[in-house]
Scaffold this motif. Structure first.
Motif, PDB file in Angstrom:
ATOM      1  N   THR A 204       6.864  80.657 -67.456  1.00 38.26           N
ATOM      2  CA  THR A 204       8.012  80.893 -66.579  1.00 38.26           C
ATOM      3  C   THR A 204       7.578  81.900 -65.523  1.00 38.26           C
ATOM      4  OG1 THR A 204       9.510  80.576 -68.446  1.00 38.26           O
ATOM      5  CG2 THR A 204      10.434  81.587 -66.475  1.00 38.26           C
ATOM      6  N   THR A 205       7.653  81.502 -64.249  1.00 32.94           N
ATOM      7  CA  THR A 205       7.157  82.357 -63.187  1.00 32.94           C
ATOM      8  C   THR A 205       8.193  82.485 -62.068  1.00 32.94           C
ATOM      9  OG1 THR A 205       6.072  80.527 -62.015  1.00 32.94           O
ATOM     10  CG2 THR A 205       4.756  81.721 -63.635  1.00 32.94           C
ATOM     11  N   VAL A 206       8.184  83.637 -61.420  1.00 32.26           N
ATOM     12  CA  VAL A 206       8.905  83.835 -60.163  1.00 32.26           C
ATOM     13  C   VAL A 206       7.871  84.332 -59.163  1.00 32.26           C
ATOM     14  CG1 VAL A 206      10.784  84.990 -58.948  1.00 32.26           C
ATOM     15  CG2 VAL A 206      11.050  84.406 -61.368  1.00 32.26           C
ATOM     16  N   ILE A 207       7.776  83.646 -58.026  1.00 28.46           N
ATOM     17  CA  ILE A 207       6.685  83.879 -57.089  1.00 28.46           C
ATOM     18  C   ILE A 207       7.257  84.132 -55.700  1.00 28.46           C
ATOM     19  CG2 ILE A 207       4.560  82.944 -56.108  1.00 28.46           C
ATOM     20  CD1 ILE A 207       4.644  80.882 -58.514  1.00 28.46           C
ATOM     21  N   VAL A 208       6.991  85.304 -55.151  1.00 31.98           N
ATOM     22  CA  VAL A 208       7.285  85.592 -53.746  1.00 31.98           C
ATOM     23  C   VAL A 208       6.027  85.269 -52.956  1.00 31.98           C
ATOM     24  CG1 VAL A 208       7.761  87.401 -52.063  1.00 31.98           C
ATOM     25  CG2 VAL A 208       9.031  87.340 -54.213  1.00 31.98           C
ATOM     26  N   THR A 209       6.138  84.402 -51.970  1.00 33.31           N
ATOM     27  CA  THR A 209       4.950  83.969 -51.233  1.00 33.31           C
ATOM     28  C   THR A 209       5.336  83.487 -49.843  1.00 33.31           C
ATOM     29  OG1 THR A 209       3.001  82.517 -51.279  1.00 33.31           O
ATOM     30  CG2 THR A 209       5.057  81.595 -52.113  1.00 33.31           C
ATOM     31  N   HIS A 210       4.354  83.517 -48.943  1.00 32.00           N
ATOM     32  CA  HIS A 210       4.486  82.872 -47.634  1.00 32.00           C
ATOM     33  C   HIS A 210       3.654  81.590 -47.569  1.00 32.00           C
ATOM     34  CE1 HIS A 210       5.934  86.883 -46.040  1.00 32.00           C
ATOM     35  NE2 HIS A 210       6.778  86.032 -45.504  1.00 32.00           N
ATOM     36  N   GLU A 211       3.018  81.235 -48.667  1.00 26.90           N
ATOM     37  CA  GLU A 211       2.167  80.041 -48.697  1.00 26.90           C
ATOM     38  C   GLU A 211       3.057  78.817 -48.941  1.00 26.90           C
ATOM     39  OE1 GLU A 211      -1.029  80.043 -48.095  1.00 26.90           O
ATOM     40  OE2 GLU A 211      -1.416  82.206 -48.127  1.00 26.90           O
ATOM     41  N   ILE A 212       3.507  78.194 -47.863  1.00 28.14           N
ATOM     42  CA  ILE A 212       4.528  77.151 -47.970  1.00 28.14           C
ATOM     43  C   ILE A 212       3.999  75.903 -48.662  1.00 28.14           C
ATOM     44  CG2 ILE A 212       6.140  75.695 -46.688  1.00 28.14           C
ATOM     45  CD1 ILE A 212       6.795  78.679 -46.668  1.00 28.14           C
ATOM     46  N   ARG A 213       2.804  75.505 -48.354  1.00 29.87           N
ATOM     47  CA  ARG A 213       2.268  74.292 -48.990  1.00 29.87           C
ATOM     48  C   ARG A 213       2.063  74.515 -50.487  1.00 29.87           C
ATOM     49  NH1 ARG A 213       0.298  74.567 -43.859  1.00 29.87           N
ATOM     50  NH2 ARG A 213       0.609  72.716 -42.568  1.00 29.87           N
ATOM     51  N   PHE A 214       1.606  75.694 -50.845  1.00 27.45           N
ATOM     52  CA  PHE A 214       1.494  76.053 -52.256  1.00 27.45           C
ATOM     53  C   PHE A 214       2.869  76.044 -52.919  1.00 27.45           C
ATOM     54  CE2 PHE A 214       2.068  79.836 -55.040  1.00 27.45           C
ATOM     55  CZ  PHE A 214       1.437  79.344 -56.165  1.00 27.45           C
ATOM     56  N   ALA A 215       3.872  76.624 -52.248  1.00 22.11           N
ATOM     57  CA  ALA A 215       5.227  76.652 -52.790  1.00 22.11           C
ATOM     58  C   ALA A 215       5.723  75.237 -53.064  1.00 22.11           C
ATOM     59  CB  ALA A 215       6.164  77.368 -51.819  1.00 22.11           C
ATOM     60  N   ARG A 216       5.476  74.351 -52.148  1.00 19.70           N
ATOM     61  CA  ARG A 216       5.936  72.964 -52.331  1.00 19.70           C
ATOM     62  C   ARG A 216       5.251  72.310 -53.517  1.00 19.70           C
ATOM     63  NH1 ARG A 216       7.351  68.719 -47.493  1.00 19.70           N
ATOM     64  NH2 ARG A 216       8.541  67.305 -48.820  1.00 19.70           N
ATOM     65  N   GLN A 217       4.011  72.691 -53.765  1.00 25.23           N
ATOM     66  CA  GLN A 217       3.255  72.100 -54.871  1.00 25.23           C
ATOM     67  C   GLN A 217       3.711  72.625 -56.222  1.00 25.23           C
ATOM     68  OE1 GLN A 217      -0.919  72.977 -54.600  1.00 25.23           O
ATOM     69  NE2 GLN A 217      -1.400  72.065 -56.596  1.00 25.23           N
ATOM     70  N   VAL A 218       4.011  73.925 -56.314  1.00 19.73           N
ATOM     71  CA  VAL A 218       4.185  74.566 -57.620  1.00 19.73           C
ATOM     72  C   VAL A 218       5.641  74.751 -58.025  1.00 19.73           C
ATOM     73  CG1 VAL A 218       4.253  76.991 -56.875  1.00 19.73           C
ATOM     74  CG2 VAL A 218       3.164  76.386 -59.051  1.00 19.73           C
ATOM     75  N   ALA A 219       6.575  74.777 -57.069  1.00 19.91           N
ATOM     76  CA  ALA A 219       7.940  75.208 -57.363  1.00 19.91           C
ATOM     77  C   ALA A 219       8.782  74.120 -58.028  1.00 19.91           C
ATOM     78  CB  ALA A 219       8.632  75.672 -56.088  1.00 19.91           C
ATOM     79  N   ASP A 220       9.477  74.511 -59.082  1.00 22.65           N
ATOM     80  CA  ASP A 220      10.573  73.693 -59.607  1.00 22.65           C
ATOM     81  C   ASP A 220      11.867  74.016 -58.869  1.00 22.65           C
ATOM     82  OD1 ASP A 220       9.290  72.388 -62.032  1.00 22.65           O
ATOM     83  OD2 ASP A 220       8.879  74.503 -62.429  1.00 22.65           O
ATOM     84  N   GLN A 221      11.957  75.263 -58.373  1.00 21.24           N
ATOM     85  CA  GLN A 221      13.128  75.738 -57.648  1.00 21.24           C
ATOM     86  C   GLN A 221      12.663  76.640 -56.522  1.00 21.24           C
ATOM     87  OE1 GLN A 221      17.276  77.979 -58.836  1.00 21.24           O
ATOM     88  NE2 GLN A 221      15.442  78.723 -59.844  1.00 21.24           N
ATOM     89  N   VAL A 222      13.287  76.463 -55.356  1.00 24.67           N
ATOM     90  CA  VAL A 222      13.003  77.332 -54.216  1.00 24.67           C
ATOM     91  C   VAL A 222      14.278  78.047 -53.824  1.00 24.67           C
ATOM     92  CG1 VAL A 222      12.266  77.438 -51.801  1.00 24.67           C
ATOM     93  CG2 VAL A 222      11.147  75.849 -53.370  1.00 24.67           C
TER      94      VAL A 222
END
Length: 259
Positions: A204-222
């Motif tokens: 279970t992770t919560v990630i603050v990032t500006h890496e949008i392509r990474f966010a799209r790959q890894v996120a279950d929720q944005v």
């Protein structure tokens, strides 16, 4: 507690946080089911890092509640003094935090950096902690670097040690505060690959990032934050692929154009 509530690894209700007359968080609510990745997006100053630091009480909100598993704090009713510190310590023990800067002890080897928390804070046997540390270093691709010192590692390798150090505490959740922002561009990918692997393993992770392509790959929720408010939330396809709010669209357009 209902079966649905039991599956919520993180539950946040009504978080309010101010610094002086600046209202940074304005009634934040969200849930993160066990084994999912929540990515928090937003411009600088939107409240992202304050929200993340509130999840483990590094920042103490004036109002609202945070629950990780069965440990919950109602910040409005947090007692003063030792009792309050005990309560925030209980919440903090549920999570591992990976910061923007890895902040390793320069005079200690990589293994010694990883075992510091388990041995000192959790009073686990050193032999057990060292064995766990070496296994975690193997997991983040640094199995052969345990006896080296931080100055002998690249920035990306040092950040991967930071991830192993967070995991060594055996947390219920892992919090990442812009973990690649201090890295040279060519080193970003190796750190993101480790985080992606953790997400695929069911952390279970919560990630603050500006890496949008990474966010799209890894996120279950944005969650998209603006001025301390969650302006838009949903799956990565919804929020990043087809945002409904103009503020979200402007942010993504600017970030993706820069990228």
């Amino acid at each position: 507690m209902t079966e649905t509530q039991q599956n919520l690894r993180i539950r946040v209700r009504g978080l309010e946080k101010s610094f002086g007359d600046r209202h940074v968080l304005r009634g934040i609510d969200f849930d993160s089911p066990a084994g999912t990745s929540t990515v928090v997006l937003g411009a600088s100053g939107s409240g992202k890092s304050t929200l993340l630091r509130s999840l483990n009480a590094l920042e103490v909100p004036e109002r609202g509640s945070v629950a990780i598993g069965e440990v919950e704090i109602d910040f409005a009713g947090l007692p003063a003094g030792r009792a309050g510190r005990k309560k925030t310590g209980e919440l903090r023990a549920q999570s591992g935090m990976v910061f923007q800067a890895h902040n390793l002890f320069p005079h200690r080897t990589v293994v010694e950096n990883v075992v510091e928390g388990p041995v000192v804070a959790q009073r686990r046997p050193r032999e057990e902690a060292v064995a766990d540390a070496r296994a975690l270093l193997e997991q983040v691709g640094l199995g052969d670097r345990g006896d080296t010192y931080p100055f002998e590692l690249s920035g990306g390798q040092q950040q991967r040690v930071g991830i192993a150090r967070a995991l060594a505490l055996k947390p219920k959740v892992v919090l990442f505060d812009e973990p690649t922002s201090a890295l040279d561009p060519e080193l970003v990918g190796e750190v993101l690959a480790v985080i992606t692997d953790l997400a695929s393993q069911g952390w279970t992770t919560v990630i603050v990032t500006h890496e949008i392509r990474f966010a799209r790959q890894v996120a279950d929720q944005v969650l998209f934050l603006d001025d301390g408010v969650i302006v838009e939330r949903g799956t990565s396809d919804e929020v990043i692929g087809d945002p409904q709010q103009d503020r979200t669209r402007r942010f993504l357009s600017r970030i993706l154009d820069v990228g």
